[in-house]
Design a protein around this motif. Structure first.
Motif, PDB file in Angstrom:
ATOM      1  N   UNK A   1       0.836  -1.110   0.105  1.00 14.51           N
ATOM      2  CA  UNK A   1      -0.014   0.131  -0.075  1.00 14.51           C
ATOM      3  C   UNK A   1       0.933   1.234   0.142  1.00 14.51           C
ATOM      4  N   UNK A   2       0.672   2.119  -0.902  1.00 14.37           N
ATOM      5  CA  UNK A   2       1.482   3.041  -0.941  1.00 14.37           C
ATOM      6  C   UNK A   2       0.528   4.425  -1.466  1.00 14.37           C
ATOM      7  N   UNK A   3       1.182   5.652  -1.440  1.00 12.60           N
ATOM      8  CA  UNK A   3       0.445   6.839  -1.860  1.00 12.60           C
ATOM      9  C   UNK A   3       1.140   7.565  -3.016  1.00 12.60           C
TER      10      UNK A   3
ATOM     11  N   UNK B   1      11.325   5.901   0.279  1.00 15.67           N
ATOM     12  CA  UNK B   1      12.660   5.517   0.569  1.00 15.67           C
ATOM     13  C   UNK B   1      13.247   4.198   0.155  1.00 15.67           C
ATOM     14  N   UNK B   2      14.355   4.189   0.127  1.00 12.85           N
ATOM     15  CA  UNK B   2      15.187   2.862  -0.167  1.00 12.85           C
ATOM     16  C   UNK B   2      14.782   1.764   0.926  1.00 12.85           C
ATOM     17  N   UNK B   3      14.394   0.602   0.159  1.00 10.05           N
ATOM     18  CA  UNK B   3      13.662  -0.533   0.707  1.00 10.05           C
ATOM     19  C   UNK B   3      12.206  -0.250   1.473  1.00 10.05           C
ATOM     20  N   UNK B   4      11.421   0.701   0.601  1.00  8.45           N
ATOM     21  CA  UNK B   4      10.149   0.888   0.947  1.00  8.45           C
ATOM     22  C   UNK B   4       9.113  -0.042   0.615  1.00  8.45           C
ATOM     23  N   UNK B   5       7.963  -0.007   0.745  1.00  6.74           N
ATOM     24  CA  UNK B   5       7.026  -0.973   0.798  1.00  6.74           C
ATOM     25  C   UNK B   5       6.878  -1.490  -0.643  1.00  6.74           C
ATOM     26  N   UNK B   6       6.967  -0.622  -1.686  1.00  8.22           N
ATOM     27  CA  UNK B   6       6.772  -1.240  -3.231  1.00  8.22           C
ATOM     28  C   UNK B   6       8.171  -1.830  -3.721  1.00  8.22           C
ATOM     29  N   UNK B   7       9.371  -1.401  -3.021  1.00  6.00           N
ATOM     30  CA  UNK B   7      10.369  -2.117  -3.773  1.00  6.00           C
ATOM     31  C   UNK B   7      10.430  -3.240  -2.877  1.00  6.00           C
ATOM     32  N   UNK B   8      10.237  -3.523  -1.793  1.00  6.62           N
ATOM     33  CA  UNK B   8      10.114  -4.696  -1.044  1.00  6.62           C
ATOM     34  C   UNK B   8       9.165  -5.869  -1.940  1.00  6.62           C
ATOM     35  N   UNK B   9       8.053  -5.314  -2.078  1.00  9.65           N
ATOM     36  CA  UNK B   9       6.965  -6.266  -2.510  1.00  9.65           C
ATOM     37  C   UNK B   9       7.375  -6.866  -4.118  1.00  9.65           C
ATOM     38  N   UNK B  10       8.295  -6.021  -4.745  1.00  7.33           N
ATOM     39  CA  UNK B  10       8.742  -6.507  -6.367  1.00  7.33           C
ATOM     40  C   UNK B  10      10.102  -6.941  -5.931  1.00  7.33           C
ATOM     41  N   UNK B  11      10.743  -7.231  -5.007  1.00  7.88           N
ATOM     42  CA  UNK B  11      12.133  -7.658  -4.525  1.00  7.88           C
ATOM     43  C   UNK B  11      13.162  -6.772  -5.268  1.00  7.88           C
ATOM     44  N   UNK B  12      13.065  -5.561  -5.212  1.00 10.93           N
ATOM     45  CA  UNK B  12      13.917  -4.838  -6.235  1.00 10.93           C
ATOM     46  C   UNK B  12      15.427  -4.765  -5.248  1.00 10.93           C
ATOM     47  N   UNK B  13      16.454  -4.955  -6.060  1.00 13.05           N
ATOM     48  CA  UNK B  13      17.662  -4.666  -5.185  1.00 13.05           C
ATOM     49  C   UNK B  13      18.642  -3.752  -5.843  1.00 13.05           C
ATOM     50  N   UNK B  14      18.367  -3.194  -7.156  1.00 15.85           N
ATOM     51  CA  UNK B  14      18.904  -2.422  -7.817  1.00 15.85           C
ATOM     52  C   UNK B  14      18.411  -1.417  -8.807  1.00 15.85           C
ATOM     53  N   UNK B  15      19.099  -0.570  -9.383  1.00 19.68           N
ATOM     54  CA  UNK B  15      18.278   0.481 -10.275  1.00 19.68           C
ATOM     55  C   UNK B  15      19.116   0.591 -11.578  1.00 19.68           C
TER      56      UNK B  15
ATOM     57  N   UNK C   1      11.303   1.310 -11.585  1.00 22.96           N
ATOM     58  CA  UNK C   1      12.210   1.924 -10.253  1.00 22.96           C
ATOM     59  C   UNK C   1      13.261   2.647 -10.729  1.00 22.96           C
ATOM     60  N   UNK C   2      13.423   3.725 -10.356  1.00 22.19           N
ATOM     61  CA  UNK C   2      14.415   4.816 -10.649  1.00 22.19           C
ATOM     62  C   UNK C   2      15.105   5.397  -9.187  1.00 22.19           C
ATOM     63  N   UNK C   3      16.537   5.568  -9.203  1.00 21.94           N
ATOM     64  CA  UNK C   3      16.940   6.672  -8.371  1.00 21.94           C
ATOM     65  C   UNK C   3      17.693   7.731  -9.203  1.00 21.94           C
ATOM     66  N   UNK C   4      17.487   8.918  -8.446  1.00 22.94           N
ATOM     67  CA  UNK C   4      17.897  10.199  -8.955  1.00 22.94           C
ATOM     68  C   UNK C   4      19.302  10.132  -9.036  1.00 22.94           C
ATOM     69  N   UNK C   5      20.289   9.375  -8.479  1.00 22.79           N
ATOM     70  CA  UNK C   5      21.578   9.203  -8.523  1.00 22.79           C
ATOM     71  C   UNK C   5      22.210   8.198  -9.319  1.00 22.79           C
ATOM     72  N   UNK C   6      21.500   7.469 -10.158  1.00 22.48           N
ATOM     73  CA  UNK C   6      21.755   6.440 -10.884  1.00 22.48           C
ATOM     74  C   UNK C   6      21.810   6.830 -12.460  1.00 22.48           C
TER      75      UNK C   6
ATOM     76  N   UNK D   1       5.705   4.225 -11.577  1.00 29.50           N
ATOM     77  CA  UNK D   1       6.932   4.642 -11.774  1.00 29.50           C
ATOM     78  C   UNK D   1       7.312   4.738 -10.144  1.00 29.50           C
ATOM     79  N   UNK D   2       8.267   4.042  -9.686  1.00 32.46           N
ATOM     80  CA  UNK D   2       8.632   4.407  -8.092  1.00 32.46           C
ATOM     81  C   UNK D   2      10.013   5.079  -8.307  1.00 32.46           C
ATOM     82  N   UNK D   3      10.272   6.257  -7.556  1.00 34.19           N
ATOM     83  CA  UNK D   3      11.303   6.963  -7.459  1.00 34.19           C
ATOM     84  C   UNK D   3      11.898   6.642  -6.057  1.00 34.19           C
ATOM     85  N   UNK D   4      13.051   6.483  -5.757  1.00 30.70           N
ATOM     86  CA  UNK D   4      13.593   6.178  -4.619  1.00 30.70           C
ATOM     87  C   UNK D   4      14.460   7.358  -3.960  1.00 30.70           C
ATOM     88  N   UNK D   5      13.837   7.938  -2.824  1.00 31.68           N
ATOM     89  CA  UNK D   5      14.567   9.025  -2.016  1.00 31.68           C
ATOM     90  C   UNK D   5      13.634   9.831  -1.672  1.00 31.68           C
ATOM     91  N   UNK D   6      13.965  10.896  -1.357  1.00 33.60           N
ATOM     92  CA  UNK D   6      12.781  12.078  -0.594  1.00 33.60           C
ATOM     93  C   UNK D   6      12.223  12.873  -1.979  1.00 33.60           C
TER      94      UNK D   6
END
Length: 189
Positions: free
Chosen positions: A63-65, A142-156, A85-90, A116-121
């Protein structure tokens, strides 16, 4: 005069030592760059395989917003969501972002079928959210947030195509995920 000669010899030795160390560091950096490029290009070493859950894995609940304050869950995305899944520093995220945005803009189901899930603030991901907002539902976490964990994401970046709650395709590279999506789209009408 002897002091000047000794100082010149000492300075020369220091410069030669510095040059040798610098050449060694540069050579090692080149080796690392070559190894990283090889890992990204062919997925060897588990880079591509481990970036998200493999095909056939059930997606965990979350569940996310969204950035527009709407609730987001797997159920709100429909039967066949495309998730990025995207990180602004990647740097690879920046390289693959235009292709994701272009494809998402033409995908049937519109932005409601693309997450689209962006990781960070919020501040650090604002530019990403602005680019992705017109073509996708955007969630900032944030990193390892609920959506990232649900999809098992470990890299960007990580790209996942879901069909009826199960991962149909996933990876670091967008092309195989889009190929799978293109094959399945005509079948779903």
């Amino acid at each position: 005069m002897a002091y000047v000669a000794a100082a010149a010899v000492l300075l020369g030795l220091l410069l030669v030592t510095n040059l040798i160390l610098t050449v060694g560091v540069i050579r090692r950096l080149r080796e690392h760059t070559t190894e990283l490029a090889a890992l990204r290009d062919n997925g060897s070493g588990g880079v591509d395989a481990d970036v998200a859950m493999p095909a056939g894995s059930p997606v965990g609940g979350f569940d996310a917003t969204s950035v527009t304050d709407l609730p987001v869950s797997l159920a709100t995305l429909g039967e066949r969501p495309l998730v990025g899944f995207f990180s602004p520093h990647c740097q690879p995220c920046k390289e693959r972002l235009p292709a994701f945005v272009e494809y998402a803009g033409t995908r049937p189901g519109g932005r409601d079928a693309v997450l689209a899930v962006t990781i960070g603030g919020r501040e650090e991901t604002a530019a990403l959210a602005e680019l992705l907002g017109p073509v996708a539902t955007v969630v900032v976490e944030p990193d390892q947030g609920p959506v990232q964990r649900a999809f098992g994401v470990s890299g960007f970046p990580a790209f996942v195509l879901v069909e009826e709650g199960v991962v149909a395709a996933s990876g670091f590279d967008l092309a195989p995920v889009l190929d799978r999506d293109a094959v399945a789209l005509p079948a779903t009408g």
